[in-house]
Design a protein around this motif. Structure first.
Motif, PDB file in Angstrom:
ATOM      1  N   UNK A  17       0.882  -1.167   0.000  1.00  0.00           N
ATOM      2  CA  UNK A  17       0.000   0.000   0.000  1.00  0.00           C
ATOM      3  C   UNK A  17       0.914   1.210   0.000  1.00  0.00           C
ATOM      4  N   UNK A  18       0.394   2.392  -0.282  1.00  0.00           N
ATOM      5  CA  UNK A  18       1.254   3.578  -0.221  1.00  0.00           C
ATOM      6  C   UNK A  18       1.952   3.701   1.131  1.00  0.00           C
ATOM      7  N   UNK A  19       3.280   3.693   1.097  1.00  0.00           N
ATOM      8  CA  UNK A  19       4.054   3.806   2.328  1.00  0.00           C
ATOM      9  C   UNK A  19       4.179   2.535   3.132  1.00  0.00           C
ATOM     10  N   UNK A  20       3.715   1.400   2.594  1.00  0.00           N
ATOM     11  CA  UNK A  20       3.821   0.100   3.285  1.00  0.00           C
ATOM     12  C   UNK A  20       4.497  -0.883   2.343  1.00  0.00           C
ATOM     13  N   UNK A  21       5.642  -1.426   2.763  1.00  0.00           N
ATOM     14  CA  UNK A  21       6.442  -2.296   1.903  1.00  0.00           C
ATOM     15  C   UNK A  21       6.752  -3.600   2.626  1.00  0.00           C
ATOM     16  N   UNK A  22       6.597  -4.718   1.897  1.00  0.00           N
ATOM     17  CA  UNK A  22       6.932  -6.038   2.440  1.00  0.00           C
ATOM     18  C   UNK A  22       8.347  -6.397   2.036  1.00  0.00           C
ATOM     19  N   UNK A  23       9.179  -6.775   3.026  1.00  0.00           N
ATOM     20  CA  UNK A  23      10.574  -7.123   2.802  1.00  0.00           C
ATOM     21  C   UNK A  23      10.797  -8.548   3.308  1.00  0.00           C
ATOM     22  N   UNK A  24      10.823  -9.566   2.440  1.00  0.00           N
ATOM     23  CA  UNK A  24      11.085 -10.941   2.884  1.00  0.00           C
ATOM     24  C   UNK A  24      12.575 -11.119   3.201  1.00  0.00           C
ATOM     25  N   UNK A  25      12.877 -11.532   4.407  1.00  0.00           N
ATOM     26  CA  UNK A  25      14.267 -11.712   4.839  1.00  0.00           C
ATOM     27  C   UNK A  25      14.542 -13.200   5.048  1.00  0.00           C
ATOM     28  N   UNK A  26      15.702 -13.691   4.632  1.00  0.00           N
ATOM     29  CA  UNK A  26      15.982 -15.129   4.702  1.00  0.00           C
ATOM     30  C   UNK A  26      16.155 -15.612   6.133  1.00  0.00           C
ATOM     31  N   UNK A  27      15.857 -16.914   6.296  1.00  0.00           N
ATOM     32  CA  UNK A  27      16.043 -17.599   7.570  1.00  0.00           C
ATOM     33  C   UNK A  27      17.105 -18.687   7.393  1.00  0.00           C
ATOM     34  N   UNK A  28      17.794 -19.055   8.455  1.00  0.00           N
ATOM     35  CA  UNK A  28      18.882 -20.049   8.332  1.00  0.00           C
ATOM     36  C   UNK A  28      18.356 -21.483   8.342  1.00  0.00           C
ATOM     37  N   UNK A  29      18.432 -22.145   7.190  1.00  0.00           N
ATOM     38  CA  UNK A  29      18.059 -23.560   7.100  1.00  0.00           C
ATOM     39  C   UNK A  29      16.706 -23.814   7.741  1.00  0.00           C
ATOM     40  N   UNK A  39       7.927  -2.465   6.232  1.00  0.00           N
ATOM     41  CA  UNK A  39       8.411  -1.108   6.423  1.00  0.00           C
ATOM     42  C   UNK A  39       7.242  -0.133   6.301  1.00  0.00           C
ATOM     43  N   UNK A  40       7.084   0.698   7.325  1.00  0.00           N
ATOM     44  CA  UNK A  40       6.104   1.781   7.306  1.00  0.00           C
ATOM     45  C   UNK A  40       6.885   3.065   7.097  1.00  0.00           C
ATOM     46  N   UNK A  41       6.741   3.628   5.912  1.00  0.00           N
ATOM     47  CA  UNK A  41       7.539   4.788   5.536  1.00  0.00           C
ATOM     48  C   UNK A  41       6.613   5.914   5.115  1.00  0.00           C
ATOM     49  N   UNK A  42       6.594   7.025   5.824  1.00  0.00           N
ATOM     50  CA  UNK A  42       5.732   8.148   5.437  1.00  0.00           C
ATOM     51  C   UNK A  42       6.077   8.631   4.039  1.00  0.00           C
ATOM     52  N   UNK A  43       5.051   8.992   3.305  1.00  0.00           N
ATOM     53  CA  UNK A  43       5.269   9.374   1.907  1.00  0.00           C
ATOM     54  C   UNK A  43       6.015  10.693   1.775  1.00  0.00           C
ATOM     55  N   UNK A  44       5.853  11.587   2.752  1.00  0.00           N
ATOM     56  CA  UNK A  44       6.601  12.831   2.742  1.00  0.00           C
ATOM     57  C   UNK A  44       7.958  12.662   3.389  1.00  0.00           C
ATOM     58  N   UNK A  45       8.649  13.709   3.620  1.00  0.00           N
ATOM     59  CA  UNK A  45       9.984  13.650   4.219  1.00  0.00           C
ATOM     60  C   UNK A  45       9.933  13.550   5.735  1.00  0.00           C
ATOM     61  N   UNK A  46       8.764  13.852   6.312  1.00  0.00           N
ATOM     62  CA  UNK A  46       8.665  13.880   7.769  1.00  0.00           C
ATOM     63  C   UNK A  46       8.211  12.525   8.312  1.00  0.00           C
ATOM     64  N   UNK A  47       8.520  12.259   9.573  1.00  0.00           N
ATOM     65  CA  UNK A  47       8.084  11.039  10.238  1.00  0.00           C
ATOM     66  C   UNK A  47       9.156   9.976  10.247  1.00  0.00           C
ATOM     67  N   UNK A 174       1.205   5.687  16.569  1.00  0.00           N
ATOM     68  CA  UNK A 174       1.469   6.357  15.301  1.00  0.00           C
ATOM     69  C   UNK A 174       2.817   5.852  14.819  1.00  0.00           C
ATOM     70  N   UNK A 175       2.827   5.228  13.640  1.00  0.00           N
ATOM     71  CA  UNK A 175       4.053   4.587  13.164  1.00  0.00           C
ATOM     72  C   UNK A 175       4.181   4.795  11.667  1.00  0.00           C
ATOM     73  N   UNK A 176       5.260   5.428  11.259  1.00  0.00           N
ATOM     74  CA  UNK A 176       5.509   5.621   9.845  1.00  0.00           C
ATOM     75  C   UNK A 176       4.397   6.359   9.142  1.00  0.00           C
ATOM     76  N   UNK A 177       3.786   7.295   9.826  1.00  0.00           N
ATOM     77  CA  UNK A 177       2.704   8.056   9.237  1.00  0.00           C
ATOM     78  C   UNK A 177       1.371   7.338   9.218  1.00  0.00           C
TER      79      UNK A 177
END
Length: 352
Positions: A17-29, A39-47, A174-177
């Motif tokens: 979604x806008x400002x919401x990103x899925x990051x799959x990270x590997x696991x060991x065996x 990741x919750x990332x505000x669309x503007x520069x603030x936050x 309130x997290x990442x906008x």
């Protein structure tokens, strides 16, 4: 072409979604292959930048995290807050490591206090689970697990330092906008949390951790401070989510799905069927959780108990014991400690 059900685990960035990103990270065996952090990332520069869950503190995970953040023009040190769903290593340990390096803050459910204290203490590990195997009549498996643990290199405990903040049910964040509400969902662990995104009324999302998974049924009560009632707590937590408005499912393992309700219904149906199967095995005369587990089929591939790896055999016996506990509470079976003092819980059909 048959869809690749593991495609979600490829280390590729997905914007949910806008400002919401899925990051799959590997696991060991790990058969789970990867853990999703969001990741919750505000669309503007603030936050501030927030990650829901942190991943496992291994080099491969750190490298993928840095690369995927880099695709958004960000660095690992830009993440200032971690909201962790539960205390398991694949969710918590990298958050603690990155806090140590970059000063980010880490938040965890208050219900994880006791487990976290035990992990950091002299009795860390799976002692409680191995003791439960003995009570379930799986004494040979318990001895095998003890031997396996003795041979294994103990993971460092520093990945389990206390959080900066303990979160409680109903708390608003309130997290990442975005506007999130904390929901306690005990079962997988006693302190498991999910985060409800209520930023917009018409497009809510659920950061579900391991509580609702699209492809597998979560393990129940696998934690250092294990207590009776884990399956009851899990089913009650599912019912609570089912009673709320439906939401988009953002799980920790597996692809994003469009309906929390649809998957909750499947999980409840699975456990209802399993309760009936376990009750039938007891009615057929099987007297312990270990023997009942041996009569059941496991995973979507229908493996027998003795075809599973040691760790998964342990989970299977413990899950069977959890179902017996629920059946006893429902009055469908009776169980009590063996009279000869061996400490094994024996079960019988309630009508017997």
């Amino acid at each position: 072409m048959i869809p690749d059900r593991h495609a979600w685990s490829r280390p590729e960035l997905e914007t949910v979604a806008p400002g919401v990103h899925r990051l799959p990270l590997p696991l060991p065996s790990d058969a789970l292959r990867a853990v999703n952090v969001y990741l919750l990332a505000p669309e503007g520069a603030d936050g501030e930048l927030t990650l829901v869950d942190g991943g496992w503190a291994i080099d491969a995970s750190r490298e993928v995290l840095a690369r995927l953040l880099g695709e958004l023009g960000l660095g690992v040190g830009d993440v200032r807050r971690f909201l962790v769903t539960h205390v398991h290593r694949d969710h918590y340990s990298q958050a603690v490591a990155l806090r140590r390096e970059h000063g980010a803050r880490v938040a965890l459910g208050a219900g994880e206090r006791e487990s976290l204290a035990r992990i950091q203490g002299p009795e860390r590990g799976m002692a409680a689970q191995v003791d439960l195997l003995d009570r379930a009549g799986a004494t040979t498996l318990a001895a095998e697990v003890r031997s396996w643990l003795a041979r294994a290199e103990a993971p460092p405990a520093e990945g389990f330092a206390d959080p900066d903040e303990w979160l409680v049910d109903g708390q608003q964040l309130s997290a990442g906008g975005r506007s999130l509400v904390v929901r306690e969902t005990p079962g997988h662990t006693r302190g498991h949390l999910v985060f409800v995104d209520e930023t917009t009324a018409d497009a809510t999302m659920l950061f579900a951790g391991d509580h609702v998974l699209p492809h597998i049924t979560p393990s129940i009560g696998f934690e250092p401070a294990a207590r009776p009632g884990a399956l009851t707590r899990f089913l009650s937590s599912l019912a609570a989510l089912r009673a709320e408005p439906d939401r988009r499912l953002l799980p920790a393992h597996g692809p994003v799905a469009e309906s929390v309700h649809a998957r909750v219904d499947e999980l409840v149906a699975h456990h209802d069927q399993r309760l009936d199967e376990v009750a039938a095995a007891v009615a057929a005369g099987l007297p312990t959780a270990a023997e009942v587990a041996g009569a059941l089929r496991w995973t979507r591939r229908g493996f027998r108990l003795d075809e599973l790896e040691t760790f998964n055999r342990m989970l299977a016996v413990l899950e069977t014991d959890a179902h017996l506990e629920v059946l006893a509470a429902q009055g469908r079976v009776q169980r009590a400690a063996e009279p000869d003092g061996e400490g094994v819980d024996v079960v019988r059909h309630a009508a017997a």
